[in-house]
Enzyme design. Structure first.
Site, PDB file in Angstrom:
ATOM      1  CB  SER A 119     -80.350 110.851  59.303  1.00  0.00           C
ATOM      2  OG  SER A 119     -81.856 110.110  59.710  1.00  0.00           O
TER       3      SER A 119
ATOM      4  CE1 TYR B  87     -76.641 109.127  62.709  1.00  0.00           C
ATOM      5  CE2 TYR B  87     -79.124 109.583  62.346  1.00  0.00           C
ATOM      6  CZ  TYR B  87     -78.340 108.969  62.068  1.00  0.00           C
ATOM      7  OH  TYR B  87     -77.995 108.169  60.472  1.00  0.00           O
TER       8      TYR B  87
ATOM      9  CE  LYS C 202     -75.639 111.090  59.023  1.00  0.00           C
ATOM     10  NZ  LYS C 202     -74.791 110.222  58.395  1.00  0.00           N
TER      11      LYS C 202
END
Length: 266
Positions: free
Chosen positions: A139, A152, A156
């Site tokens: 991401s 998150y 990533k």
């Protein structure tokens, strides 16, 4: 038919980006193993894609026992694994000070530990074949300090570095390992994270001023899995509408437009 007869294992293949990847794999002549924790959804996807083209397998990517069992079933069913796509993931948008340790750990377990487990399991079979591809869905949040993404983004960012390390170690075995870093993609997961106001903020920051379609991410997967990408490994391919390379802040854009208008430019 660039993927003719290739066996793909797609984690999180029952929804979102994973589902789009499974559809493209079958369209390009490959076979899709729909690996997902949601058995009913995975079986429906496999049924819709057609017997002989897709097969559903239960997999909880955060569980070593589940991953081991699933890959044993996959090899027994298909005989080989040509491409692994680590697409399963969870996302949260919570301020750093409000992020619990439990949530942080859960996010790492699915988004980072999961790809580690799956890549290791797949690579053991690929080494015996002397070939293979591993494609990680990372991401843009793993490349920049997006607010609300302490869990998150960390997962990533770790996945991006894992991609490079595994690429270096597996290259002598004929296995290519790359990552795709999407920006905002029109998926149920994103819809659950952002309200209308936040969507507009992101739209303003994306150079192309729109979110990606899941199939646009799937197209990048097809490329990295095809013979056209035979000399690419350890790479992170941004498919983000320009947000990483040339995205600008909305205020800056408005200021630029105002200056152009005052100068008489159209």
């Amino acid at each position: 038919m660039r993927l003719k007869d290739k066996v793909f294992v797609v984690t999180g293949g029952a929804s979102g980006i994973g589902l789009a990847i499974c559809k493209r794999v079958v369209h390009e002549g490959g076979a899709a193993i729909v690996a997902d924790i949601n058995d009913a959804a995975a079986k429906k996807v496999a049924f819709d894609l057609g017997e002989g083209h897709a097969h559903a397998v239960h997999m909880d990517v955060s569980s070593p026992a589940s991953v081991e069992t699933a890959f044993g079933t996959i090899v027994k069913h298909s005989g080989r694994i040509d491409v692994l796509v680590n697409s399963a993931g969870i996302a949260v948008d919570i301020p750093f000070l409000d992020t619990s340790g439990e949530l942080f750990q859960k996010t790492l377990n699915v988004n980072l530990f999961g790809p580690f487990l799956c890549s290791q399991a797949a690579a053991r079979h690929m080494v015996t074949q002397g070939s293979g591809r591993i494609i990680n869905i990372a991401s843009s949040s793993g490349q920049r300090g997006n607010k609300g993404r302490s869990a998150y983004g960390s997962s990533k960012g770790g996945l991006i570095n894992l991609t490079k390390v595994v690429a270096a170690e597996l290259a002598p075995h004929g296995i290519l390992v790359n990552a795709i870093a999407p920006g905002a993609v029109e998926t149920p997961m994103l819809a659950n994270m952002q309200d209308r106001a936040m969507v507009q903020v992101w739209m303003d920051r994306i150079a192309m001023h729109r979110f990606a379609k899941p199939d646009e991410i799937a197209s990048a997967v097809v490329f990295l899995a095809s013979d056209d990408a035979s000399y690419i490994t350890g790479h992170v391919l941004n498919v983000d509408g320009g947000i990483e390379g040339c995205g600008i802040l909305p205020s800056m854009e408005r200021d630029s437009r105002a200056k152009l208008k005052s100068a008489g430019a159209s």
